[in-house]
Design a protein around this motif. Structure first.
Motif, PDB file in Angstrom:
ATOM      1  N   UNK A  65       3.734 -15.627 -14.783  1.00 49.45           N
ATOM      2  CA  UNK A  65       2.873 -15.031 -13.672  1.00 49.45           C
ATOM      3  C   UNK A  65       2.867 -13.439 -13.220  1.00 49.45           C
ATOM      4  N   UNK A  66       4.452 -12.944 -13.182  1.00 52.05           N
ATOM      5  CA  UNK A  66       4.536 -11.526 -12.704  1.00 52.05           C
ATOM      6  C   UNK A  66       4.165 -10.575 -13.819  1.00 52.05           C
ATOM      7  N   UNK A  67       4.354 -11.168 -15.025  1.00 56.23           N
ATOM      8  CA  UNK A  67       4.003 -10.425 -16.424  1.00 56.23           C
ATOM      9  C   UNK A  67       2.708 -10.281 -16.281  1.00 56.23           C
ATOM     10  N   UNK A  68       1.892 -10.955 -16.060  1.00 51.43           N
ATOM     11  CA  UNK A  68       0.270 -11.254 -16.173  1.00 51.43           C
ATOM     12  C   UNK A  68      -0.008 -10.039 -15.307  1.00 51.43           C
ATOM     13  N   UNK A  69       0.356  -9.922 -13.947  1.00 49.96           N
ATOM     14  CA  UNK A  69       0.008  -9.196 -12.930  1.00 49.96           C
ATOM     15  C   UNK A  69       0.157  -7.829 -13.374  1.00 49.96           C
ATOM     16  N   UNK A  70       1.605  -7.712 -13.947  1.00 50.75           N
ATOM     17  CA  UNK A  70       2.296  -6.285 -14.117  1.00 50.75           C
ATOM     18  C   UNK A  70       1.196  -5.617 -15.488  1.00 50.75           C
ATOM     19  N   UNK A  71       0.757  -6.541 -16.267  1.00 51.25           N
ATOM     20  CA  UNK A  71      -0.366  -6.085 -17.582  1.00 51.25           C
ATOM     21  C   UNK A  71      -1.649  -5.345 -16.819  1.00 51.25           C
ATOM     22  N   UNK A  72      -2.060  -6.225 -16.061  1.00 50.08           N
ATOM     23  CA  UNK A  72      -3.318  -5.768 -15.163  1.00 50.08           C
ATOM     24  C   UNK A  72      -3.196  -4.624 -14.451  1.00 50.08           C
ATOM     25  N   UNK A  73      -2.138  -4.483 -13.810  1.00 51.70           N
ATOM     26  CA  UNK A  73      -1.748  -3.391 -12.749  1.00 51.70           C
ATOM     27  C   UNK A  73      -1.479  -2.050 -13.635  1.00 51.70           C
ATOM     28  N   UNK A  84       1.004  -1.201  -0.046  1.00 59.93           N
ATOM     29  CA  UNK A  84       0.089   0.021   0.100  1.00 59.93           C
ATOM     30  C   UNK A  84       0.828   1.168   0.090  1.00 59.93           C
ATOM     31  N   UNK A  85       1.995   1.226   0.679  1.00 56.37           N
ATOM     32  CA  UNK A  85       2.607   2.470   0.876  1.00 56.37           C
ATOM     33  C   UNK A  85       3.402   2.829  -0.546  1.00 56.37           C
ATOM     34  N   UNK A  86       3.899   1.747  -1.173  1.00 56.17           N
ATOM     35  CA  UNK A  86       4.461   2.018  -2.501  1.00 56.17           C
ATOM     36  C   UNK A  86       3.683   1.850  -3.795  1.00 56.17           C
ATOM     37  N   UNK A  87       2.519   1.285  -3.278  1.00 58.46           N
ATOM     38  CA  UNK A  87       1.488   0.950  -4.426  1.00 58.46           C
ATOM     39  C   UNK A  87       2.010  -0.114  -5.488  1.00 58.46           C
ATOM     40  N   UNK A  88       2.783  -0.892  -5.054  1.00 55.73           N
ATOM     41  CA  UNK A  88       3.368  -1.806  -5.883  1.00 55.73           C
ATOM     42  C   UNK A  88       2.656  -3.211  -5.782  1.00 55.73           C
ATOM     43  N   UNK A  89       2.246  -3.934  -6.878  1.00 52.83           N
ATOM     44  CA  UNK A  89       1.425  -5.249  -6.946  1.00 52.83           C
ATOM     45  C   UNK A  89       2.210  -6.304  -5.758  1.00 52.83           C
ATOM     46  N   UNK A  90       1.182  -6.937  -4.917  1.00 50.44           N
ATOM     47  CA  UNK A  90       1.696  -7.986  -4.300  1.00 50.44           C
ATOM     48  C   UNK A  90       1.453  -9.367  -4.792  1.00 50.44           C
ATOM     49  N   UNK A  91       2.216  -9.994  -4.629  1.00 52.77           N
ATOM     50  CA  UNK A  91       1.872 -11.554  -5.000  1.00 52.77           C
ATOM     51  C   UNK A  91       2.494 -12.436  -3.886  1.00 52.77           C
TER      52      UNK A  91
END
Lengths: 207, 394
Positions: B378-386, B111-118
């Motif tokens: 898996x990371x790339x999929x998250x980043x695409x959505x993010x 939340x502080x950095x607003x970086x997606x969490x896996x």
């Protein structure tokens, strides 16, 4: 100036007298044109609320229940405090000047926010663990002391309400005199003293 | 990546998992940083196979219990990781948490950095304890639940675990991805004097039946012990039990009562090198577990080309295909275990068939390089959505 206040008690959740003090502080700061947010805990009345006095309060709730002791409870709440503070920060285009943290509970959140977003904080000390649990060597008590100690070392400044407390901090936490500011809530110039302290500590943090 | 253990600190399976995964992620060009607990003798900062490791003060002041210690450790882990991410100019794409032990630190940082969490959920409290019986267990369960729901997506190491995570936390199916654990076959390829090493455990004419695991009820070692006389009535064998645990004394009494103590060797904990050699000289490896989220022992046997007899349960039943990559037996059934073991020991052609198929599967499915590739995707999929969402700060 935009300030976010962290406190574990705020009306209607009243544990001791700190709730009333913070309420008065926030209301007076607003009169001095400070943009004030209060982040606090309330498990039954949650979310955002702006009262007639203009105080914008975010009340966070438990995400993990049950808890086994006060530390696991408070430390898990800190993540929600960080979430709300970060939400304020990002929605205000990263213009958030200062955090004012009342007592030890949300010190870990303030330390992370300081390191991550470069928002300095002042640690407003109402009471300290060595007074609440005198001579206690219990692990829970010493852990709370370590949170207070973390707050003393990471804060841009420490705000206390009496000269006596300043001496107590020195005795228990070896807090240096130039870090601690005494502003008595009974003084006529109380809110001006608070504001002057905020200003001074912002300059200290920036240097 | 955040983890409470990384070599040399090795308590459970997360430490070797991260060691192998990080090495292969680095090879794929993923700049990998690992934040973990400190350990006596291990440096605060080092580069391990290309991955940057930061060890934080794991809070050594006394704390009342393990979970409270963990909460306090997370305070340190979070603040040091916040400094680390700041020092990297916030150029961090994903925060990847391993199990509830780092949930607090990871959640706040998200939340502080607003970086997606896996998150990888290696096992669940409700599974480990076979239910939730105390507030302590319920608290850990709810922390896992919180982590799972705050994560963009969750990785589980088997379909069985994915199902359990969906059931335990009510997580939608599209938020859970199954990526298996891996095994490094190359560590079983070193040459050594097999006959000489084998002498430490058995006579040349004895077949070696190997069990590896903690000596606890859910690992089913007691089922294997009950099967010992049935197996010995048909094959001359020695049973080697590697590992330790609360059941050790009662197991030794059990074999003593059967007058078979000379046929069963309890080695206790074994060093890594000896264990790897032991897999290679064993004639069959038995995994008789009653509960098994994944079954890393089965994978090690497959990589070492040891024929495998395994319970049809949990993650094990996905790894082992009956009559193809191993022999499946009924969990908790000594007759079934005896049948499986004697079948492998008495039919060398069959044993050879299953062990070679299993080895191929270890190479093809449980290869860390492939697992890292799936993790990167898996990371790339998250980043695409993010990148397409409104939560990303501007």
């Amino acid at each position: 100036m935009r300030v976010v206040i962290f406190t574990w008690e705020f009306p209607p959740r009243v544990v001791g007298q700190l709730a009333f003090y913070v309420n008065r502080l926030a209301a007076e700061l607003i009169k001095k044109n400070v943009d004030v947010y209060v982040v606090t805990y309330n498990n039954s009345w949650t979310g955002f609320h702006q009262g007639a006095d203009g105080i914008k309060a975010y009340r966070i709730s438990d995400k993990v229940q049950p808890q086994i002791n006060v530390l696991t409870w408070i430390l898990s709440l800190n993540q929600e405090v960080e979430r709300v503070a970060a939400d304020i920060y990002y929605s205000m285009k990263r213009e958030l000047n200062l955090l004012d943290v009342h007592d030890w509970h949300f010190i870990p959140a303030a330390v992370t926010l300081k390191r991550a977003l470069k928002i300095p904080f002042v640690f407003s000390v109402d009471s300290i663990e060595p007074h609440r649990s005198r001579n206690s060597g219990a692990p829970l008590s010493s852990s709370i002391r370590s949170m207070e100690s973390l707050g003393m070392s990471e804060a841009a400044g420490v705000l206390v309400k009496s000269e006596w407390m300043k001496q107590e901090l020195k005795a228990y936490y070896n807090t240096s005199d130039n870090k601690v500011e005494v502003v008595s809530p009974d003084a006529e110039s109380w809110i001006d003293g608070i504001l002057a302290t905020y200003q001074k500590r912002l300059e200290v943090a920036a240097s | 990546m955040l983890s409470w253990e990384f070599p040399p600190k090795t308590i459970g399976g997360i430490s070797p998992h991260l060691f192998n995964l990080s090495r292969e992620l680095v090879k794929l060009g993923v700049d990998t940083h690992i934040v973990t607990c400190d350990f006596p003798g291990a440096p605060e900062r080092e580069v391990v196979n290309g991955a940057h490791v930061l060890r934080v003060d794991s809070y050594k002041t006394p704390s009342p219990d393990f979970a409270t210690w963990d909460s306090l450790m997370n305070v340190n882990m979070q603040k040091e990781t916040a400094s680390l991410i700041t020092s990297l100019s916030r150029q961090v794409d994903i925060i990847h948490a391993h199990d509830w032990l780092v949930a607090n630190a990871a959640l706040g940082l998200k939340h502080v950095f607003r970086i997606p969490l896996a998150a990888t959920i290696h096992s669940t409290e409700v599974g480990r304890r076979n239910g939730l019986h105390t507030d302590y267990e319920r608290m850990i369960h709810q922390t896992e639940n919180w982590l799972a729901h705050e994560s963009w997506r969750v990785i589980c190491c088997s379909h069985y675990m994915s199902g359990q995570v969906r059931w335990a936390y009510g997580l939608p199916q599209d938020r859970v991805t199954t990526i298996p654990n891996g095994v490094d076959v190359s560590v079983y390829e070193k040459e050594f004097d097999r006959a000489e090493f084998r002498k430490r455990f058995a006579f040349p004419e004895e077949k070696i039946v190997l069990f590896v695991g903690r000596l606890v009820y859910e690992k089913g070692v007691q089922t294997l012990m009950s099967a010992v006389p049935k197996i010995l009535s048909r094959v001359n064998a020695k049973f080697v039990v590697v590992g330790d645990g609360g059941m050790r004394d009662s197991l030794m009494r059990q074999v003593g009562n059967m007058r078979l103590a000379h046929r069963i060797m309890f080695t206790g904990f074994l060093d890594e090198d000896s264990l790897r050699k032991l897999y290679q000289v064993a004639d069959v490896c038995v995994v008789p577990s009653l509960y098994e989220p994944f079954g890393i022992t089965a994978l090690e046997a497959m990589a070492a080309k040891t024929p495998l007899v395994a319970s049809n349960t949990g993650g094990l039943s996905e790894i082992v295909e009956h009559d193809n990559t191993g022999t499946k037996v009924f969990p908790g059934n000594a007759d079934s275990v005896a049948w499986g073991v004697t079948r492998v020991l008495l039919d060398p052609g069959y044993a050879n068939w299953i062990k070679l198929n299993a080895y191929q599967k270890a190479l093809q499915v449980y290869d860390w390089a492939k697992i890292a590739k799936q993790t990167k995707e898996f990371y790339e999929q998250i980043l695409k959505e993010y990148d397409g969402g409104s939560w990303k700060p501007t």
